[in-house]
Design a protein around this motif. Structure first.
Motif, mmCIF file in Angstrom:
data_model
loop_
_atom_site.group_PDB
_atom_site.id
_atom_site.type_symbol
_atom_site.label_atom_id
_atom_site.label_comp_id
_atom_site.label_asym_id
_atom_site.label_seq_id
_atom_site.Cartn_x
_atom_site.Cartn_y
_atom_site.Cartn_z
ATOM 1 N N MET A 144 46.825 7.264 41.764
ATOM 2 C CA MET A 144 46.385 7.031 43.137
ATOM 3 C C MET A 144 45.277 5.978 43.181
ATOM 4 S SD MET A 144 48.463 8.730 44.973
ATOM 5 C CE MET A 144 47.863 7.594 46.144
ATOM 6 N N ALA A 145 44.358 6.003 42.221
ATOM 7 C CA ALA A 145 43.276 5.011 42.201
ATOM 8 C C ALA A 145 43.837 3.603 42.034
ATOM 9 C CB ALA A 145 42.269 5.340 41.109
ATOM 10 N N VAL A 146 44.852 3.460 41.202
ATOM 11 C CA VAL A 146 45.488 2.153 41.010
ATOM 12 C C VAL A 146 46.162 1.704 42.306
ATOM 13 C CG1 VAL A 146 47.350 0.942 39.793
ATOM 14 C CG2 VAL A 146 45.757 2.390 38.512
ATOM 15 N N LEU A 147 46.905 2.610 42.945
ATOM 16 C CA LEU A 147 47.561 2.278 44.210
ATOM 17 C C LEU A 147 46.530 1.932 45.281
ATOM 18 C CD1 LEU A 147 50.071 2.124 46.058
ATOM 19 C CD2 LEU A 147 49.716 4.565 46.510
ATOM 20 N N LEU A 148 45.493 2.732 45.382
ATOM 21 C CA LEU A 148 44.447 2.463 46.365
ATOM 22 C C LEU A 148 43.780 1.109 46.116
ATOM 23 C CD1 LEU A 148 43.036 6.059 46.476
ATOM 24 C CD2 LEU A 148 43.668 4.775 48.536
ATOM 25 N N GLN A 149 43.579 0.753 44.855
ATOM 26 C CA GLN A 149 42.986 -0.548 44.538
ATOM 27 C C GLN A 149 43.894 -1.680 45.007
ATOM 28 O OE1 GLN A 149 39.853 -1.395 43.360
ATOM 29 N NE2 GLN A 149 40.590 -3.422 43.949
ATOM 30 N N ASP A 150 45.198 -1.516 44.820
ATOM 31 C CA ASP A 150 46.144 -2.522 45.312
ATOM 32 C C ASP A 150 46.022 -2.681 46.828
ATOM 33 O OD1 ASP A 150 47.135 -2.951 42.743
ATOM 34 O OD2 ASP A 150 48.906 -1.687 43.038
ATOM 35 N N ARG A 151 45.960 -1.547 47.539
ATOM 36 C CA ARG A 151 45.862 -1.607 48.994
ATOM 37 C C ARG A 151 44.486 -2.073 49.447
ATOM 38 N NH1 ARG A 151 50.425 -0.879 47.602
ATOM 39 N NH2 ARG A 151 49.946 -3.103 47.448
ATOM 40 N N LEU A 152 43.447 -1.836 48.636
ATOM 41 C CA LEU A 152 42.124 -2.369 48.950
ATOM 42 C C LEU A 152 42.164 -3.890 48.920
ATOM 43 C CD1 LEU A 152 39.086 -2.030 49.514
ATOM 44 C CD2 LEU A 152 38.752 -1.856 47.030
ATOM 45 N N ALA A 153 42.779 -4.450 47.905
ATOM 46 C CA ALA A 153 42.901 -5.911 47.809
ATOM 47 C C ALA A 153 43.657 -6.459 49.018
ATOM 48 C CB ALA A 153 43.602 -6.307 46.510
ATOM 49 N N ASP A 154 44.742 -5.790 49.394
ATOM 50 C CA ASP A 154 45.519 -6.228 50.562
ATOM 51 C C ASP A 154 44.688 -6.131 51.834
ATOM 52 O OD1 ASP A 154 47.684 -6.467 48.801
ATOM 53 O OD2 ASP A 154 48.555 -4.546 49.411
ATOM 54 N N GLN B 269 54.217 12.406 47.064
ATOM 55 C CA GLN B 269 54.890 12.788 45.815
ATOM 56 C C GLN B 269 53.886 13.258 44.767
ATOM 57 O OE1 GLN B 269 57.004 9.164 44.930
ATOM 58 N NE2 GLN B 269 58.749 9.704 46.234
ATOM 59 N N LEU B 270 52.695 12.690 44.781
ATOM 60 C CA LEU B 270 51.663 13.064 43.803
ATOM 61 C C LEU B 270 50.753 14.178 44.320
ATOM 62 C CD1 LEU B 270 50.744 9.539 42.415
ATOM 63 C CD2 LEU B 270 52.122 11.321 41.328
ATOM 64 N N GLU B 271 51.142 14.768 45.439
ATOM 65 C CA GLU B 271 50.431 15.905 46.042
ATOM 66 C C GLU B 271 48.973 15.582 46.356
ATOM 67 O OE1 GLU B 271 51.201 19.290 43.515
ATOM 68 O OE2 GLU B 271 53.342 19.218 43.950
#
Length: 157
Positions: free
Chosen positions: A20-30, A132-134
């Motif tokens: 989730m932290a990796v995904l959130l970082q991607d969306r932070l950049a966006d 999916q990751l609850e």
């Protein structure tokens, strides 16, 4: 983003928090990129609808600044480190490049609408993965961001 997390008593499994932290970082950049694309449009719009578009683009900027903050804070809550500099965002953003040579209101509307729509799609993918990751809290954050992005898309279109 490093996959090493800081210690936290957050009960989500570490594997899920890392993902989730990796995904959130991607969306932070966006989010940072979208925020600055809106400001680019705000600064440079010209034409008959100038003031309405100037104010609308500033609203998109301000709304997106709020998303930047909540997404960055969620990264840290999960034990990650939010990487929110402009340089970090530029290296990581998934959004299409915003043209720097436009000034007409209609062109800014088209470009910013495209960016917001693309952003909204990425955020909705995040809702699914968080579910999916609850991680209901991250899913809720992404849902809030998605609603706001859809509203801004509606206004800009």
């Amino acid at each position: 983003m490093t996959t090493q997390l800081a210690h936290t008593r957050n009960s989500l499994p570490e594997k899920n928090r890392i993902e989730m932290a990796v995904l959130l970082q991607d969306r932070l950049a966006d989010s940072i990129d979208l925020m600055m694309q809106a400001k680019q449009a705000h600064w440079n719009v010209k034409g008959p609808n100038f003031i309405a578009l100037h104010e609308l683009f500033d609203k998109v900027f301000n709304d997106t600044a709020g998303y930047v903050d909540v997404i960055a804070e969620r990264i840290v809550q999960l034990g990650g480190t939010a990487q929110g500099t402009v340089r970090a965002a530029a290296k990581q953003t998934s959004l299409p490049e915003y043209p720097l040579d436009i000034s007409s209101g209609s062109k800014h509307v088209a470009e910013l609408a495209h960016a917001i729509a693309f952003y909204g799609e990425l955020i909705r993918e995040g809702i699914v993965l968080a579910g999916q990751l609850e991680d209901a809290d991250t899913a809720d954050i992404f849902t809030e961001v998605s609603r706001g992005a859809d509203t801004n898309l509606w206004f800009v279109e």
